[in-house]
Design an enzyme around this catalytic site. Structure first.
Site, mmCIF file in Angstrom:
data_model
loop_
_atom_site.group_PDB
_atom_site.id
_atom_site.type_symbol
_atom_site.label_atom_id
_atom_site.label_comp_id
_atom_site.label_asym_id
_atom_site.label_seq_id
_atom_site.Cartn_x
_atom_site.Cartn_y
_atom_site.Cartn_z
ATOM 1 C CB ILE A 51 49.845 -31.359 63.454
ATOM 2 C CG1 ILE A 51 51.178 -30.674 63.291
ATOM 3 C CG2 ILE A 51 49.648 -32.429 62.390
ATOM 4 C CD1 ILE A 51 51.638 -29.930 64.467
ATOM 5 C CE1 TYR A 140 57.141 -42.893 60.642
ATOM 6 C CE2 TYR A 140 58.720 -44.669 60.268
ATOM 7 C CZ TYR A 140 58.313 -43.566 60.988
ATOM 8 O OH TYR A 140 59.059 -43.122 62.047
ATOM 9 C CE LYS A 144 59.247 -39.994 60.220
ATOM 10 N NZ LYS A 144 59.058 -38.785 61.023
HETATM 11 P P1 NAD Z 1 54.164 -41.467 68.954
HETATM 12 O O1 NAD Z 1 53.223 -42.144 68.028
HETATM 13 O O2 NAD Z 1 54.475 -42.099 70.244
HETATM 14 O O3 NAD Z 1 53.664 -39.987 69.240
HETATM 15 C C1 NAD Z 1 53.149 -39.161 68.249
HETATM 16 C C2 NAD Z 1 52.245 -38.151 68.911
HETATM 17 O O4 NAD Z 1 51.698 -37.338 67.875
HETATM 18 C C3 NAD Z 1 51.065 -38.798 69.665
HETATM 19 O O5 NAD Z 1 51.006 -38.340 70.993
HETATM 20 C C4 NAD Z 1 49.850 -38.369 68.867
HETATM 21 O O6 NAD Z 1 48.693 -38.129 69.662
HETATM 22 C C5 NAD Z 1 50.350 -37.093 68.189
HETATM 23 N N1 NAD Z 1 49.604 -36.816 66.967
HETATM 24 C C6 NAD Z 1 49.247 -37.683 65.990
HETATM 25 N N2 NAD Z 1 48.510 -37.065 65.064
HETATM 26 C C7 NAD Z 1 48.413 -35.769 65.448
HETATM 27 C C8 NAD Z 1 47.767 -34.636 64.892
HETATM 28 N N3 NAD Z 1 47.045 -34.721 63.773
HETATM 29 N N4 NAD Z 1 47.882 -33.461 65.549
HETATM 30 C C9 NAD Z 1 48.583 -33.362 66.716
HETATM 31 N N5 NAD Z 1 49.196 -34.409 67.286
HETATM 32 C C10 NAD Z 1 49.117 -35.609 66.662
HETATM 33 O O7 NAD Z 1 55.500 -41.185 68.116
HETATM 34 P P2 NAD Z 1 56.984 -41.013 68.670
HETATM 35 O O8 NAD Z 1 57.567 -42.354 68.791
HETATM 36 O O9 NAD Z 1 57.025 -40.103 69.815
HETATM 37 O O10 NAD Z 1 57.655 -40.347 67.377
HETATM 38 C C11 NAD Z 1 57.832 -38.963 67.255
HETATM 39 C C12 NAD Z 1 58.589 -38.714 65.947
HETATM 40 O O11 NAD Z 1 59.819 -39.446 65.962
HETATM 41 C C13 NAD Z 1 57.848 -39.168 64.683
HETATM 42 O O12 NAD Z 1 58.135 -38.275 63.642
HETATM 43 C C14 NAD Z 1 58.477 -40.511 64.387
HETATM 44 O O13 NAD Z 1 58.399 -40.830 63.021
HETATM 45 C C15 NAD Z 1 59.904 -40.272 64.807
HETATM 46 N N6 NAD Z 1 60.607 -41.525 65.102
HETATM 47 C C16 NAD Z 1 60.279 -42.270 66.191
HETATM 48 C C17 NAD Z 1 60.934 -43.481 66.422
HETATM 49 C C18 NAD Z 1 60.600 -44.340 67.607
HETATM 50 O O14 NAD Z 1 61.122 -45.468 67.718
HETATM 51 N N7 NAD Z 1 59.769 -43.882 68.549
HETATM 52 C C19 NAD Z 1 61.922 -43.915 65.520
HETATM 53 C C20 NAD Z 1 62.196 -43.136 64.398
HETATM 54 C C21 NAD Z 1 61.553 -41.924 64.196
HETATM 55 C C1 AKB Z 2 58.788 -47.476 63.730
HETATM 56 O O1 AKB Z 2 58.997 -48.677 63.979
HETATM 57 O O2 AKB Z 2 57.881 -47.061 62.989
HETATM 58 C C2 AKB Z 2 59.734 -46.460 64.325
HETATM 59 C C3 AKB Z 2 60.818 -46.115 63.375
HETATM 60 C C4 AKB Z 2 62.031 -46.937 63.312
HETATM 61 O O3 AKB Z 2 60.705 -45.158 62.646
HETATM 62 N N1 AKB Z 2 60.227 -46.984 65.547
#
Ligand code: NAD
Ligand code: AKB
Length: 309
Positions: A51, A140, A144
């Site tokens: 990215i 983090y 955000k």
């Molecule tokens: P994840 O860590 O499971 O997936 C992130 C993906 O991004 C991975 O597949 C990774 O390979 C890819 N990635 C990382 N660095 C990269 C780079 N430099 N270039 C391209 N790809 C890259 O995360 P997720 O849980 O799917 O979260 C997705 C979004 O949702 C994030 O912004 C996260 O902050 C947000 N979010 C998730 C949760 C949750 O509980 N899962 C909660 C709140 C917010």
């Molecule tokens: C984390 O624990 O980092 C995520 C979130 C709440 O953003 N699941």
């Protein structure tokens, strides 16, 4: 005409489920996946791309004639704490690349998720409101808060139609979490079905906002499908599912697997969890685009155990 939809971070916990959810919608769109690692979604076009690589991203936007973007590539809370420099670059520069290219290629709509991690120790813990102070303790959370501001800046200055929600911890059976503080609430089910003792990295009374993955995927589609004028908040919307602590979820699982055992060994993630809200007030999301969650803790546990087995 079919839309060309780019999903970054397509191999992550949300990305895997979001891409599949588009397939279930009768292939109404062309899905283009982008990640560092290829997932198993062989039915979608995939680009292995960092990215942070603006030129390669530029060529993908151009070649694929992208109309809509779901930008999920990021470092989550625990992983970010352990690699601050890279987390900063991926979460901030990665988002800026996507926003700049979205303006350049006249992208119709962009989705980017924020998190309950925008709130810090000085925020009211219970039913934390939309406009509560956002002074996060974690790197983090800082990315955000700034990400939310950057999105609002692009909306105000470039009329980029960007939409966002502050997700709580997400729990689903189709993909594993990628380095967050709420990951225990998925991992626990895999120990439970194997009847292994679960070692929990949070204290038993650590109450956090959580959500079933079905609700979160539905939230993404709902906010993206409503009229632009309905979206009054261009930073990010609070959305709420339910709240529980490790003891609550353990007790609920025990109703199905009586011999299941747990130990509590809090680590550095405890501090992150303690700085976050216990529960979320999502009045604005309900009012503006009719948000409503469907899953309570009992339904999350039932669904996880049925599907993992
Ligand atoms: P994840 O860590 O499971 O997936 C992130 C993906 O991004 C991975 O597949 C990774 O390979 C890819 N990635 C990382 N660095 C990269 C780079 N430099 N270039 C391209 N790809 C890259 O995360 P997720 O849980 O799917 O979260 C997705 C979004 O949702 C994030 O912004 C996260 O902050 C947000 N979010 C998730 C949760 C949750 O509980 N899962 C909660 C709140 C917010
Ligand atoms: C984390 O624990 O980092 C995520 C979130 C709440 O953003 N699941």
């Amino acid at each position: 005409m079919k839309k060309n939809i780019l999903i970054t971070g397509s191999n992550g916990q949300i990305g895997k489920e979001l891409t599949e959810s588009f397939k279930e919608k009768n292939n109404a769109s062309n899905i283009i996946c982008l990640d560092l690692i290829k997932g198993k979604q062989n039915h979608f076009k995939f680009y292995k791309c960092n990215i942070l690589d603006y030129e390669k991203l530029n060529s993908i936007f151009k070649k694929e004639k992208i109309n809509e973007v779901y930008h999920l590539a990021a470092y989550l809370s625990a992983k970010a704490e352990n690699n601050m420099n890279l987390a900063w670059k991926v979460n901030m520069d990665g988002l800026q690349n996507i926003l700049e290219l979205s303006v350049k290629y006249n992208i119709k709509k962009v989705f980017w998720p924020s998190s309950i991690a925008v709130f810090g120790e000085d925020a009211t813990k219970t039913k934390t409101k939309q406009n509560e102070k956002t002074n996060p303790n974690s790197i983090y959370g800082i990315t955000k808060v700034l990400g939310e501001r950057l999105c609002e800046f692009f909306f105000k200055n470039y009329k980029l139609d960007i939409r966002s929600v502050r997700f709580p911890g997400l729990i689903g059976h189709k993909s594993m979490p990628g380095g967050g503080t709420t990951d225990y609430a998925v991992d626990i089910f895999y120990s439970a079905v194997k009847k292994e003792k679960f070692s929990c990295f949070l204290k038993e009374n650590t109450l956090l906002p959580m959500m079933h993955m079905d609700d979160s995927i539905r939230a993404i589609h709902e906010i993206m499908n409503c009229e632009s004028k309905q979206i009054k908040i261009r930073t990010s919307y609070n959305i709420s599912g339910c709240s529980f602590n490790p003891k609550n979820i353990f007790d609920e699982i025990k109703k199905y697997i009586n011999e299941f055992k747990i130990t509590y060994k809090p680590d550095f993630r405890q501090n992150l969890a303690e700085s976050w809200p216990n529960s979320i007030d999502d009045t604005e999301a309900k009012k503006d685009w009719n948000w409503k969650s469907n899953y309570k803790i009992s339904e999350i546990v039932k669904s996880m155990l049925e599907n993992i087995k």
